[in-house]
Design a protein around this motif. Structure first.
Motif, mmCIF file in Angstrom:
data_model
loop_
_atom_site.group_PDB
_atom_site.id
_atom_site.type_symbol
_atom_site.label_atom_id
_atom_site.label_comp_id
_atom_site.label_asym_id
_atom_site.label_seq_id
_atom_site.Cartn_x
_atom_site.Cartn_y
_atom_site.Cartn_z
ATOM 1 N N TYR A 1 -37.029 13.115 55.605
ATOM 2 C CA TYR A 1 -37.404 12.157 54.565
ATOM 3 C C TYR A 1 -37.488 10.713 55.050
ATOM 4 O O TYR A 1 -38.103 9.878 54.402
ATOM 5 N N GLY A 2 -36.809 10.366 56.127
ATOM 6 C CA GLY A 2 -36.837 8.987 56.590
ATOM 7 C C GLY A 2 -35.929 8.078 55.778
ATOM 8 O O GLY A 2 -34.953 8.521 55.159
ATOM 9 N N ARG A 3 -36.264 6.801 55.764
ATOM 10 C CA ARG A 3 -35.413 5.782 55.139
ATOM 11 C C ARG A 3 -35.260 6.029 53.647
ATOM 12 O O ARG A 3 -36.217 6.379 52.955
ATOM 13 N N GLY A 4 -34.025 5.873 53.132
ATOM 14 C CA GLY A 4 -33.749 6.079 51.724
ATOM 15 C C GLY A 4 -32.965 4.939 51.118
ATOM 16 O O GLY A 4 -32.618 3.959 51.794
ATOM 17 N N SER A 5 -32.677 5.066 49.827
ATOM 18 C CA SER A 5 -31.885 4.073 49.097
ATOM 19 C C SER A 5 -30.658 4.760 48.524
ATOM 20 O O SER A 5 -30.781 5.756 47.800
ATOM 21 N N ALA A 6 -29.490 4.225 48.830
ATOM 22 C CA ALA A 6 -28.240 4.834 48.382
ATOM 23 C C ALA A 6 -27.913 4.422 46.957
ATOM 24 O O ALA A 6 -28.377 3.382 46.474
ATOM 25 N N PRO A 7 -27.098 5.211 46.247
ATOM 26 C CA PRO A 7 -26.605 4.783 44.936
ATOM 27 C C PRO A 7 -25.784 3.502 45.088
ATOM 28 O O PRO A 7 -25.238 3.226 46.165
ATOM 29 N N PRO A 8 -25.675 2.700 44.020
ATOM 30 C CA PRO A 8 -24.858 1.479 44.095
ATOM 31 C C PRO A 8 -23.429 1.786 44.539
ATOM 32 O O PRO A 8 -22.803 2.723 44.050
ATOM 33 N N GLY A 9 -22.928 1.016 45.496
ATOM 34 C CA GLY A 9 -21.572 1.214 45.992
ATOM 35 C C GLY A 9 -21.468 2.157 47.160
ATOM 36 O O GLY A 9 -20.366 2.411 47.652
ATOM 37 N N PHE A 10 -22.582 2.700 47.649
ATOM 38 C CA PHE A 10 -22.583 3.653 48.751
ATOM 39 C C PHE A 10 -23.497 3.158 49.869
ATOM 40 O O PHE A 10 -24.395 2.361 49.615
ATOM 41 N N PRO A 11 -23.305 3.624 51.111
ATOM 42 C CA PRO A 11 -22.314 4.589 51.573
ATOM 43 C C PRO A 11 -20.887 4.168 51.238
ATOM 44 O O PRO A 11 -20.585 2.973 51.179
ATOM 45 N N GLN A 12 -20.024 5.172 51.012
ATOM 46 C CA GLN A 12 -18.645 4.876 50.647
ATOM 47 C C GLN A 12 -17.920 4.221 51.806
ATOM 48 O O GLN A 12 -18.033 4.641 52.947
ATOM 49 N N ASP A 13 -17.171 3.173 51.500
ATOM 50 C CA ASP A 13 -16.396 2.491 52.518
ATOM 51 C C ASP A 13 -15.336 3.428 53.088
ATOM 52 O O ASP A 13 -14.712 4.187 52.359
ATOM 53 N N ASN A 14 -15.186 3.386 54.390
ATOM 54 C CA ASN A 14 -14.129 4.130 55.074
ATOM 55 C C ASN A 14 -13.101 3.113 55.543
ATOM 56 O O ASN A 14 -13.445 2.194 56.292
ATOM 57 N N PRO A 15 -11.855 3.219 55.105
ATOM 58 C CA PRO A 15 -10.862 2.195 55.465
ATOM 59 C C PRO A 15 -10.729 1.970 56.964
ATOM 60 O O PRO A 15 -10.401 0.864 57.396
ATOM 61 N N ASP A 16 -10.981 2.998 57.771
ATOM 62 C CA ASP A 16 -10.797 2.876 59.214
ATOM 63 C C ASP A 16 -12.103 2.673 59.975
ATOM 64 O O ASP A 16 -12.104 2.075 61.052
ATOM 65 N N CYS A 17 -13.200 3.205 59.436
ATOM 66 C CA CYS A 17 -14.476 3.192 60.156
ATOM 67 C C CYS A 17 -15.589 2.775 59.191
ATOM 68 O O CYS A 17 -16.311 3.632 58.668
ATOM 69 N N PRO A 18 -15.758 1.487 58.913
ATOM 70 C CA PRO A 18 -16.765 1.031 57.943
ATOM 71 C C PRO A 18 -18.160 1.498 58.344
ATOM 72 O O PRO A 18 -18.553 1.364 59.500
ATOM 73 N N PRO A 19 -18.926 2.069 57.390
ATOM 74 C CA PRO A 19 -20.261 2.580 57.712
ATOM 75 C C PRO A 19 -21.323 1.487 57.656
ATOM 76 O O PRO A 19 -21.086 0.391 57.143
ATOM 77 N N SER A 20 -22.490 1.817 58.160
ATOM 78 C CA SER A 20 -23.657 0.963 57.985
ATOM 79 C C SER A 20 -24.032 0.932 56.508
ATOM 80 O O SER A 20 -23.606 1.777 55.721
ATOM 81 N N ASP A 21 -24.863 -0.029 56.120
ATOM 82 C CA ASP A 21 -25.201 -0.163 54.702
ATOM 83 C C ASP A 21 -26.569 0.410 54.366
ATOM 84 O O ASP A 21 -27.065 0.202 53.263
ATOM 85 N N PHE A 22 -27.216 1.141 55.280
ATOM 86 C CA PHE A 22 -28.476 1.783 54.904
ATOM 87 C C PHE A 22 -28.436 3.252 55.310
ATOM 88 O O PHE A 22 -27.666 3.656 56.186
ATOM 89 N N ILE A 23 -29.280 4.061 54.624
ATOM 90 C CA ILE A 23 -29.229 5.508 54.808
ATOM 91 C C ILE A 23 -30.607 6.061 55.151
ATOM 92 O O ILE A 23 -31.639 5.422 54.921
ATOM 93 N N ASN A 24 -30.595 7.280 55.698
ATOM 94 C CA ASN A 24 -31.815 8.003 56.038
ATOM 95 C C ASN A 24 -31.673 9.468 55.654
ATOM 96 O O ASN A 24 -30.563 9.995 55.545
ATOM 97 N N ASP A 25 -32.832 10.133 55.485
ATOM 98 C CA ASP A 25 -32.893 11.586 55.273
ATOM 99 C C ASP A 25 -31.943 12.064 54.178
ATOM 100 O O ASP A 25 -31.285 13.102 54.296
#
Length: 409
Positions: free
Chosen positions: A229-253
Motif C-alpha cells: 500500500y505504501g505511505r499511509g496515515s495513522a489514527p490520531p495519537g499513533f503510532p503508539q509511544d513506546n516508553p523505551d523505544c519511541p517510534p517514527s511518526d509516519f507509517i507505511n503499508d
C-alpha cells in the motif's frame, strides 16, 4: 474455569456457566455460529457504572422461559432490559433473559454440586441451541470483510433496526479508516505453518505489512520486504509511544479490519486472540521504525491507550519490543512456531498466542479496528494473526488487559 451466576433480588442463583464463542449464540442468523460464549449482566441501558448495563453490574441468573412468573402487564418492561413480554421477553423478572441476550450452555456444577437445568436465555424457544462455526470453506484470498469477521469467529449479524447482537458492518481499511483496496496483505488461513493452529472455527485472519501468504502460495513474498500500500496515515495519537523505544511518526503499508458490533444485552466484555510475527528481530529491536499492531476500540474504554486495547504491562505496544516476544531461536518458546511460515526459525521471531480483554455495556454499539502498519519505513515486514473473538458475560468487572493464552490449540 468456573463460571458463577449471580442472583438478582427475588430470583434463585442457578450456577456456573461456560459461555458460547462469538459465533455460537447467534443473535442474527440461526445458520451462523461458533464456539462457546459467556453470559452475565447488563441491560440495554448503558448508564451509570454499577447499575443495570454498567461495567460493574453483576451477572443475572438467566432463568429463561421456564423461570418466568405470571405476567401482570404484557406491555410493561418489568426487569428494565428493554423488552416486554409482548415484545418477546420470556422472563420479565430477569434482565439477562430477552431476545437480545446471548444463549449459553451450562456445563459446570453449581455450589451444591448440581449442573443447573438448561435455559432459553435468548427467548427463541430453544434451549442451548449453539450453532456450528461459520468460517468453513473460506478461500485464502477472500477479500469480503464480512468473511474476515467470520474468520475471527464473529458470526452473528445484526441490523440497525433490530434488537439482535452481532456484526452491523465490516470493512477492510487503511490506518486512518479509509477503505483499503484488495491486496494480498489480507489472508484467511486454516493454520499458519504446521505448528500454529486456528483458535476458533476453521479459519483465522492474517494481516501483513507485506504479503499474508505462506511459502508456495500465489502472491507470496520471497524476501523480507514486499510493499502493498505504501505511505499511509495513522489514527490520531499513533503510532503508539513506546516508553523505551519511541517510534517514527509516519507509517507505511497499513492494513486493517474494521467491524461495527452490537453487544449482547447480558455482556460485560469481550476478548480476542492474536499473534505477531516480524522480520525485524533481532537486528532492529528498539528502533524508531518498528512495526506495530493496534486493536483500536471506539468508544475508548477505560484503561485503553487512545482506544488501543493491546499492549503489555509496561505500556509497550505490540511490536518486536513487547514483553511477550518469546518465539525465536533462543527464546523461551523456541522457534517451532516459525516453521513453515516464511519467517526463519533461525533469524526471525514473534509472540505466542495472546489474549486481549476489554469491557463493554450490554447492548452497546462499538467499533473495533484491528490495524497493522510499518512505522518509519516500508521494509522488514510483519504479520498479525487474529482469531477467537467471543463475548464475556460472566458478570462482574472486565478490565482492559493482554495476557498469554495458557493452553492454545
Amino acid at each position: 474455569m468456573m463460571k458463577r451466576r449471580f442472583s438478582l433480588p427475588g430470583v434463585a442463583a442457578l450456577g456456573a456457566l461456560v459461555a458460547a464463542l462469538g459465533c455460537a449464540a447467534v443473535g442474527g442468523s440461526p445458520a451462523q455460529g461458533g464456539a462457546d460464549d459467556e453470559r452475565g449482566a447488563g441491560s440495554p441501558e448503558a448508564g451509570d457504572e454499577g447499575g443495570p448495563g454498567g461495567l460493574d453490574a453483576p451477572g443475572g441468573p438467566g432463568l429463561g422461559g421456564g423461570g418466568a412468573g405470571p405476567v401482570a402487564d404484557p406491555n410493561a418492561d418489568g426487569d428494565g432490559d428493554g423488552f416486554t413480554p409482548a415484545g418477546g421477553d420470556c422472563n420479565d423478572a430477569d434482565a439477562n433473559v430477552n431476545p437480545g441476550a446471548i444463549e449459553v450452555v451450562v456445563t459446570e456444577p453449581d455450589a451444591g454440586g448440581q449442573v443447573p437445568a438448561p435455559a432459553d436465555e435468548d427467548c427463541d424457544g430453544a434451549v442451548d441451541n449453539v450453532a456450528p462455526p461459520c468460517d468453513e470453506g473460506l478461500a485464502l484470498d477472500d477479500f469480503d470483510p464480512m468473511n474476515g469477521a467470520r474468520a475471527i469467529d464473529l458470526c452473528a449479524v445484526a441490523s440497525p433496526g433490530d434488537a439482535r447482537w452481532g456484526v452491523l458492518s465490516a470493512r477492510y481499511v487503511r490506518g486512518d479508516g479509509t477503505r483499503a483496496g484488495r491486496s494480498p496483505a489480507v489472508g484467511l488461513f486454516d493454520g499458519f505453518g504446521p505448528n500454529v493452529h486456528v483458535q476458533g472455527g476453521a479459519r483465522l485472519l492474517a494481516l501483513s505489512t507485506g504479503r499474508a501468504r505462506l511459502p508456495g502460495h500465489p502472491d507470496a513474498c520471497w524476501s523480507e520486504s514486499c510493499s502493498s500500500y505504501g505511505r499511509g496515515s495513522a489514527p490520531p495519537g499513533f503510532p503508539q509511544d513506546n516508553p523505551d523505544c519511541p517510534p517514527s511518526d509516519f507509517i507505511n503499508d497499513d492494513i486493517g479490519l474494521e467491524v461495527v458490533l452490537r453487544a449482547p444485552r447480558n455482556a460485560t466484555g469481550y476478548e480476542f486472540l492474536f499473534k505477531f510475527y516480524t522480520f525485524e528481530y533481532p537486528e532492529w529491536v528498539c528502533e524508531d521504525f518498528n512495526d506495530q499492531f493496534v486493536a483500536l476500540a471506539t468508544p475508548a474504554p477505560p484503561g485503553s491507550y487512545n482506544g488501543n486495547l493491546s499492549f503489555d504491562e509496561e505500556g509497550r505496544p505490540v511490536s518486536v519490543n513487547i514483553a511477550f516476544f518469546d518465539v525465536c531461536d533462543g527464546c523461551p518458546r523456541g522457534p517451532g512456531e516459525l516453521v513453515g511460515t516464511g519467517f526463519s526459525p533461525r533469524h526471525d521471531g514473534g509472540t505466542r498466542w495472546l489474549k486481549t480483554r476489554a469491557p463493554v455495556r450490554g447492548g452497546e454499539e462499538i467499533t473495533l479496528r484491528f490495524i497493522l502498519f510499518d512505522t518509519g519505513d516500508d521494509r522488514f515486514d510483519s504479520t498479525a494473526l487474529i482469531d477467537g473473538f467471543r463475548w464475556i458475560a460472566t458478570g462482574g468487572t472486565v478490565s482492559v488487559e493482554t495476557t498469554p493464552v495458557v493452553e492454545p490449540r
